[in-house]
Design an enzyme around this catalytic site. Sequence first.
Site, PDB file in Angstrom:
ATOM      1  N   HIS A 131      24.030  35.792  73.588  1.00 35.48           N
ATOM      2  CA  HIS A 131      24.799  36.199  74.765  1.00 35.48           C
ATOM      3  C   HIS A 131      25.775  37.312  74.390  1.00 35.48           C
ATOM      4  O   HIS A 131      26.025  37.571  73.216  1.00 35.48           O
ATOM      5  CB  HIS A 131      25.575  35.019  75.352  1.00 35.48           C
ATOM      6  N   LYS A 135      31.337  35.977  76.158  1.00 33.07           N
ATOM      7  CA  LYS A 135      31.076  34.575  76.481  1.00 33.07           C
ATOM      8  C   LYS A 135      31.885  33.685  75.557  1.00 33.07           C
ATOM      9  O   LYS A 135      31.796  33.800  74.331  1.00 33.07           O
ATOM     10  CB  LYS A 135      29.580  34.256  76.368  1.00 33.07           C
TER      11      LYS A 135
END
Length: 232
Positions: A131, A135
């Site tokens: 990600h 995040k």
Amino acid sequence: MKIALLGYGKMGKVIEKIALERGHQIVLRKGSQDTFEGLLDADVAIDFSLPNVAVENISECLNHSIPVISGTTGWLERYEEMVQLCNEKNGSFIYGSNFSLGVNIFFELNEFLAKMMKNLTQYNVSMEEIHHTQKLDAPSGTAISLAEGIIKHTNYKKWTLENPNNDEILIDAKRIGTVPGTHSIFYDSAVDQIEIKHTAHSREGFALGSVVAAEWLVGKKGVFTMKDVLGI
């Protein structure tokens, strides 16, 4: 449909765009410092906020009979508390670790493969999720859902981020650039590897799924999942 957006970061803005394109109205855009003013005008709320405020957001909705969708991850140790509150208030609630249609199909594929692999003990399972660097939680909620899907159908007991025992699934959680989300599952033996993978190209798949879930939830009572929304 009048929508309250609880969390107005990058995801919130993409949800707003798609909701407006589908003919809906936004009555609240709540950032980290904003109040809930306008929530009572909403037909439904969509929460894509932060782990430390998700429970407050969901509780506020349930306490005021506002159906609520939550795609925030990293707070699930209090999930059962929210389920209980929803039932007490005769409310409407959907939590999803991922609202993408493709990911929810991937969830089903993951469980189907896990059932097939259960007795093939020569294979060891591991996972990788990638990600963007903003995040906050690791592993992702999607990765946890995938791991739980494997655990449900195999002899694995739990997941770990490092040094797995024989009954643990290793999740390699990487944070790289602006990657929207990539999840891979590997079954490795001495002679070959089986891999299944989902790659998100943008946030729009997650946003569309959350708006579709909100449309579906209005008028219903209870605690639901994306399986209910998509009929899978």
